[in-house]
Design an enzyme around this catalytic site. Structure first.
Site: not given
Ligand code: GLN
Length: 549
Positions: A388, A519, A521
């Site tokens: 992400c 994600h 994970e």
């Molecule tokens: N802050 C970034 C976004 O909102 C990444 C979010 C995250 O890593 N879950 O796009």
């Protein structure tokens, strides 16, 4: 024929927090499921927040995201990893949700002119939510874990809900106290007094535990078991020993050694069906025998004085699952990205690693250090996996160092950047303007299509995937073509081609340089590691061989 009744097992903690209630709840789910019962695991948190989405992860642990987009306590991740069942919105309750619903109904005149009282109206709503969870999951046995510790005021309405359910269905409802037995080093013997206090606290709200799980460094002694069984007038086989274990995946196996599954089922009046924990037991044994290490660095920003185990729990477990499958034990180090900002020479320590993960995160702090890390890993050909934020970082680093856009950034991290390679998703603009931050990101499962012949496609072995998301920003469509022309490959996209889901470098350029906007994970399981973590770990292990052998 008599109507089959639903069974409920409540789990409450005594003495102190962090005794492993979540793992115990997940393990109970696992052992009952392995006996052919359909279970559901529910977590009830005591805080007023409507969900875990707005809570600081360094203090409260990871925010776990479900397929349906629920932002929940990390324990839902434990439940998923143990039972391999997808969590749903109904599996997560907070005090805030309970009150919000009761107040909404009051405003709708649904209490027919009565005044609405904390007792019994709040416990009644808690019971309704537990039943909603049971219905949604169609579970035969529903396991409800309460956050917090007995004796805390905020647990009282929940304990009253348990008391009410037990009073109306005594044979269908069990209460399990998971407590802690300290062994003061001066004495060298286990002490049961704090647990006895916790039991007294339960007595004072009209509850007696049906089982007590004793967490401790060594197995609970027979004497201690006897003392505790006397305090709550329980047969000694209902006092379960739960000593520290080599890995959390040992816990269900240990529970079975104590015959916990059978005793639970007989107490609930359910026939013990045949048990199948064979694969799980094999894995728990295998983990203990692994000798070879693989060194992975997590370059993140959410660190506290204890450890990062809770903050990055799903990432750590995903690394574990993939490494174990390859016969390696991960040696994970936490690297605070901010240290590289002050002194770039420190990046050299990354050379000692077999692989680097840059996990998710929010806000500017520490991101310059992550951008330096991504560049270093690219140039030094160290396997890099960005999750992400880690994928956005990889893109920013590429724009700065390969495209030469020196101040390229994400608008989240620098609103005035001249090269906003990561931009606000169009549906997020209004939400941010109105400070509508709760549960408003792009959340939950979305599909993506993979490019033929890419690293991602060969890892997954399929061309269409679905993964869980939690973000507000995306690769800016205006820069996609420049990024691609300079060699960065967007190997995963949303089906309409608009959102970039995976960025990577081809295998011939780098052993593993890949980032996901989602994600992965959250979907790794101990017995089926996530394909991208598997591919990343494979690259780490081959680097290890080259560098160290
Ligand atoms: N802050 C970034 C976004 O909102 C990444 C979010 C995250 O890593 N879950 O796009």
């Amino acid at each position: 024929m008599a109507k089959k009744s639903n069974k409920y097992i409540f789990i409450v903690g005594g003495v102190m927090s962090s005794v492993g209630k979540g793992i115990a709840a997940a393990s109970i789910g696992k052992i009952l499921q392995s006996r052919g019962y359909h279970v559901a695991n529910l977590k009830a948190d005591m805080y007023v927040n409507l969900d875990a989405g707005t809570i600081r992860p360094a203090e409260h642990g990871e925010v776990f995201v479900g397929e349906d987009g629920i932002e929940a306590d990390q324990d839902l991740g434990n439940y998923e990893r143990f039972t391999d069942q997808v969590s749903v919105r109904e599996d997560y309750i907070t005090t805030g949700q309970i009150y919000a619903e009761v107040i909404k109904r009051e405003r709708n005149l649904e209490y027919g002119g009565e005044d609405v009282e904390v007792y019994p109206d709040i416990p009644k709503e808690i019971i309704r939510r537990i039943e909603v969870c049971q219905k949604k999951n169609k579970s035969e046995i529903t396991i409800i874990e309460y956050g917090g510790t007995v004796g805390e005021g905020q647990l009282l309405t929940f304990l009253e809900a348990t008391r009410m359910m037990k009073a109306s269905n005594p044979s269908d409802v069990l209460l399990v106290l998971i407590s802690y037995l300290p062994t003061p080093s001066l004495l060298g013997e286990q002490k049961s007094k704090p647990t006895q206090r916790a039991i007294t606290d339960l007595h004072s709200v009209g509850l007696n535990p049906d089982f007590v799980i004793c967490r401790s460094d060594k197995p609970a002694t027979t004497d201690i078991k006897r003392t505790i069984s006397n305090v709550c007038s329980l047969p000694i086989e209902r006092i379960i020993s739960a000593p520290d274990v080599y890995s959390i995946y040992d816990v269900p196996v240990n529970f079975e050694k104590e015959n916990f599954g059978t005793t639970l089922l007989t107490t609930l009046g359910l026939p013990p069906r045949s048990k199948d924990l064979a694969d799980w037991t094999k894995l728990a044994e295998k983990i203990k025998k692994i000798k070879k290490n693989v060194h992975i660095g997590i370059v993140g920003k959410y660190f506290n004085f204890k450890s990062c185990k809770d903050t990055y729990i799903s990432v750590i477990e995903s690394i574990n699952h993939a490494a174990w499958a390859l016969g390696y034990k991960p040696d994970i180090v936490w690297l605070d990205s901010e240290i590289y900002e002050g002194d770039k020479r420190k990046l050299k320590e990354l050379d000692n690693l077999d692989g680097i993960v840059v996990p998710g995160g929010f806000g500017k702090r520490g991101t310059e250090g992550m951008i330096l890390t991504a560049d270093y890993a690219r140039r030094r050909k160290i396997p890099y996996f960005g999750l992400c934020l880690g994928m956005q970082i990889m893109t920013i680093s590429w724009a700065r160092n390969v495209l030469g856009h020196k101040n390229a950034n994400s608008v989240e991290l620098d609103a005035d950047t001249p090269y906003p390679v990561i931009a606000t998703m169009s549906d997020q603009v209004e939400k941010i303007k109105n400070k509508n931050y709760g549960a408003s990101m792009r959340l939950g499962a979305y599909p993506a299509h993979l490019q033929k012949g890419s690293v991602a496609e060969s890892a997954y072995g399929v061309s269409k995937i679905s993964e869980r998301h939690r973000h507000r920003y995306e690769v800016n469509p205006e820069y996609i073509s420049a990024l691609e022309k300079s060699g960065l490959v967007f190997s995963g996209r949303s089906p309409d081609g608009i959102l970039m889901e995976i960025a990577e470098l081809p295998k011939r350029e780098h052993p593993f340089y890949l980032g996901t906007q989602f994600h992965p994970e959250f979907k790794s399981r101990p017995l089926s590691p996530h394909p991208l973590f598997a591919a990343f770990l494979k690259a780490c292990v081959s680097r290890k061989r080259k560098v160290f052998l």
